[in-house]
Design a protein around this motif. Structure first.
Motif, PDB file in Angstrom:
ATOM      1  N   MET A  78     128.885  47.811  79.176  1.00  0.00           N
ATOM      2  CA  MET A  78     130.258  48.253  78.942  1.00  0.00           C
ATOM      3  C   MET A  78     130.846  48.924  80.173  1.00  0.00           C
ATOM      4  O   MET A  78     130.131  49.293  81.111  1.00  0.00           O
ATOM      5  N   ARG A  79     132.162  49.071  80.188  1.00  0.00           N
ATOM      6  CA  ARG A  79     132.813  49.930  81.167  1.00  0.00           C
ATOM      7  C   ARG A  79     132.416  51.363  80.841  1.00  0.00           C
ATOM      8  O   ARG A  79     132.163  51.690  79.677  1.00  0.00           O
ATOM      9  N   THR A  80     132.373  52.233  81.821  1.00  0.00           N
ATOM     10  CA  THR A  80     131.975  53.620  81.577  1.00  0.00           C
ATOM     11  C   THR A  80     132.988  54.583  82.177  1.00  0.00           C
ATOM     12  O   THR A  80     133.366  54.462  83.346  1.00  0.00           O
ATOM     13  N   ILE A  81     133.422  55.540  81.375  1.00  0.00           N
ATOM     14  CA  ILE A  81     134.394  56.548  81.781  1.00  0.00           C
ATOM     15  C   ILE A  81     133.766  57.920  81.571  1.00  0.00           C
ATOM     16  O   ILE A  81     133.406  58.282  80.442  1.00  0.00           O
ATOM     17  N   GLY A  82     133.610  58.685  82.641  1.00  0.00           N
ATOM     18  CA  GLY A  82     133.102  60.038  82.536  1.00  0.00           C
ATOM     19  C   GLY A  82     134.249  61.032  82.429  1.00  0.00           C
ATOM     20  O   GLY A  82     135.307  60.833  83.031  1.00  0.00           O
ATOM     21  N   VAL A  83     134.040  62.097  81.652  1.00  0.00           N
ATOM     22  CA  VAL A  83     135.037  63.161  81.542  1.00  0.00           C
ATOM     23  C   VAL A  83     134.357  64.503  81.795  1.00  0.00           C
ATOM     24  O   VAL A  83     133.153  64.662  81.589  1.00  0.00           O
ATOM     25  N   LEU A  84     135.157  65.478  82.227  1.00  0.00           N
ATOM     26  CA  LEU A  84     134.617  66.764  82.676  1.00  0.00           C
ATOM     27  C   LEU A  84     134.866  67.892  81.683  1.00  0.00           C
ATOM     28  O   LEU A  84     135.048  69.046  82.070  1.00  0.00           O
ATOM     29  N   THR A  85     134.872  67.568  80.393  1.00  0.00           N
ATOM     30  CA  THR A  85     135.051  68.588  79.357  1.00  0.00           C
ATOM     31  C   THR A  85     133.724  68.949  78.701  1.00  0.00           C
ATOM     32  O   THR A  85     133.698  69.605  77.653  1.00  0.00           O
ATOM     33  N   GLY A  86     132.627  68.499  79.330  1.00  0.00           N
ATOM     34  CA  GLY A  86     131.293  68.900  78.910  1.00  0.00           C
ATOM     35  C   GLY A  86     130.693  69.817  79.951  1.00  0.00           C
ATOM     36  O   GLY A  86     131.404  70.608  80.579  1.00  0.00           O
ATOM     37  N   MET A  87     129.384  69.698  80.163  1.00  0.00           N
ATOM     38  CA  MET A  87     128.694  70.582  81.095  1.00  0.00           C
ATOM     39  C   MET A  87     128.381  69.910  82.429  1.00  0.00           C
ATOM     40  O   MET A  87     128.057  70.587  83.404  1.00  0.00           O
ATOM     41  N   ALA A  88     128.469  68.595  82.516  1.00  0.00           N
ATOM     42  CA  ALA A  88     128.131  67.882  83.748  1.00  0.00           C
ATOM     43  C   ALA A  88     129.288  67.924  84.745  1.00  0.00           C
ATOM     44  O   ALA A  88     130.463  67.962  84.365  1.00  0.00           O
ATOM     45  N   GLN A  89     128.934  67.893  86.022  1.00  0.00           N
ATOM     46  CA  GLN A  89     129.920  67.871  87.094  1.00  0.00           C
ATOM     47  C   GLN A  89     130.216  66.426  87.513  1.00  0.00           C
ATOM     48  O   GLN A  89     129.450  65.507  87.228  1.00  0.00           O
ATOM     49  N   PRO A 121     139.365  64.136  84.537  1.00  0.00           N
ATOM     50  CA  PRO A 121     139.288  65.525  84.077  1.00  0.00           C
ATOM     51  C   PRO A 121     139.096  65.640  82.569  1.00  0.00           C
ATOM     52  O   PRO A 121     138.353  66.488  82.089  1.00  0.00           O
ATOM     53  N   HIS A 122     139.775  64.776  81.821  1.00  0.00           N
ATOM     54  CA  HIS A 122     139.645  64.771  80.365  1.00  0.00           C
ATOM     55  C   HIS A 122     140.183  63.452  79.830  1.00  0.00           C
ATOM     56  O   HIS A 122     140.760  62.637  80.574  1.00  0.00           O
ATOM     57  N   ILE A 123     139.999  63.216  78.549  1.00  0.00           N
ATOM     58  CA  ILE A 123     140.366  61.922  77.960  1.00  0.00           C
ATOM     59  C   ILE A 123     141.858  61.626  78.023  1.00  0.00           C
ATOM     60  O   ILE A 123     142.262  60.462  77.940  1.00  0.00           O
ATOM     61  N   GLY A 124     142.669  62.648  78.194  1.00  0.00           N
ATOM     62  CA  GLY A 124     144.113  62.427  78.261  1.00  0.00           C
ATOM     63  C   GLY A 124     144.543  61.558  79.423  1.00  0.00           C
ATOM     64  O   GLY A 124     145.653  61.016  79.426  1.00  0.00           O
ATOM     65  N   HIS A 125     143.663  61.381  80.421  1.00  0.00           N
ATOM     66  CA  HIS A 125     143.981  60.537  81.581  1.00  0.00           C
ATOM     67  C   HIS A 125     143.637  59.067  81.346  1.00  0.00           C
ATOM     68  O   HIS A 125     143.956  58.227  82.186  1.00  0.00           O
ATOM     69  N   ILE A 126     143.009  58.752  80.224  1.00  0.00           N
ATOM     70  CA  ILE A 126     142.562  57.378  79.981  1.00  0.00           C
ATOM     71  C   ILE A 126     143.709  56.370  79.904  1.00  0.00           C
ATOM     72  O   ILE A 126     143.616  55.286  80.503  1.00  0.00           O
ATOM     73  N   PRO A 127     144.809  56.642  79.192  1.00  0.00           N
ATOM     74  CA  PRO A 127     145.876  55.637  79.123  1.00  0.00           C
ATOM     75  C   PRO A 127     146.398  55.224  80.489  1.00  0.00           C
ATOM     76  O   PRO A 127     146.632  54.034  80.740  1.00  0.00           O
ATOM     77  N   LYS A 128     146.554  56.181  81.382  1.00  0.00           N
ATOM     78  CA  LYS A 128     147.044  55.854  82.724  1.00  0.00           C
ATOM     79  C   LYS A 128     146.028  54.996  83.463  1.00  0.00           C
ATOM     80  O   LYS A 128     146.381  54.048  84.155  1.00  0.00           O
TER      81      LYS A 128
END
Length: 242
Positions: free
Chosen positions: A205-216, A229-236
């Motif tokens: 699959m495609r993979t999208i990382g977000v920074l609202t957890g503990m990983a950098q 930064p967070h899932i809100g950037h996914i649509p763009k």
């Protein structure tokens, strides 16, 4: 923070988005830190254990009331958390601890990473199939999504105990693709941990990382098509922007 891309998007469209829950749809620290501190103090008292030793066993900084990056609870299953606690509490009944954690955790008020209702409505309006695959229990996943008022937005909700396995294995992700009748390559797996992204890669699959957890970002980037930064950037990002 600008998103960090690892690879080109390519021309292959995305027809489904599969989300991790904790640290992705919901902010991990804001949702779980205080509850974990209170829970481990309660259990330490109940079993006559030293709170600091219990905290150390689950990778938690008790004075700061925050998780350590190495904590097995961050991306592990409820079973893994119960096993870690059982060692620190000298408790033989891991099954009982797992049940206790599963029931208690389902009542924890989650803090959304973004306003989920308009975000998910927007994705669904694009014709995207939406799902959740969490290493939490299916029961807790349903409870948290229902409490947030967004359970109805998801076509398929999978927990570690749903019969498909747990991340980082790809099988639960492939179960979503099969259920939605979407080729895995046209699904984006979204998560805040290496477990999420490794599972996504293994599933094709495609993979999208977000920074609202503990990983950098630097930790996630080698396994992600993009780190946001967070899932809100996914649509763009789906639309081809940065």
């Amino acid at each position: 923070m600008a998103p960090t891309e690892r690879a080109e998007r390519g021309d292959l469209p995305v027809d489904g988005v599969l989300f991790d829950k904790d640290g992705t749809l919901f902010d991990f620290h804001k949702s779980w830190a205080d509850w974990t501190a209170d829970m481990l103090l309660e259990q330490a008292t109940l079993y006559g254990a030293v709170p600091q030793e219990v905290a150390r066993a689950i990778g938690f900084d008790l004075p700061q009331r925050q998780f350590l990056p190495s904590s097995p609870i961050i991306s592990g299953t409820t079973r893994a958390a119960a096993e870690a606690l059982a060692v620190a509490l000298n408790a033989a009944d891991v099954d009982a601890l797992e049940r206790l954690l599963g029931i208690a955790a389902a009542d924890v008020m989650q803090v959304p990473a973004v306003h989920l209702e308009p975000f998910l409505t927007g994705l669904a309006a694009q014709g995207l199939a939406l799902g959740v695959m969490t290493n939490d229990s299916e029961y807790a996943a349903h409870a948290h999504l229902a409490a947030a008022g967004v359970k109805g937005h998801f076509d398929f909700i999978i927990g570690y105990d749903s019969g498909f396995g747990a991340k980082p294995a790809p099988e639960p992700l492939l179960a979503f693709a099969a259920q939605m009748r979407i080729a895995p390559a046209r699904v984006a797996m979204v998560g805040d941990s290496l477990h999420d992204l490794i599972a996504g890669r293994a599933a094709g699959m495609r993979t999208i990382g977000v920074l609202t957890g503990m990983a950098q970002a630097a930790e996630l980037a080698p396994f992600a098509d993009v780190v946001l930064p967070h899932i809100g950037h996914i649509p763009k990002w789906l639309a081809g922007g940065d």
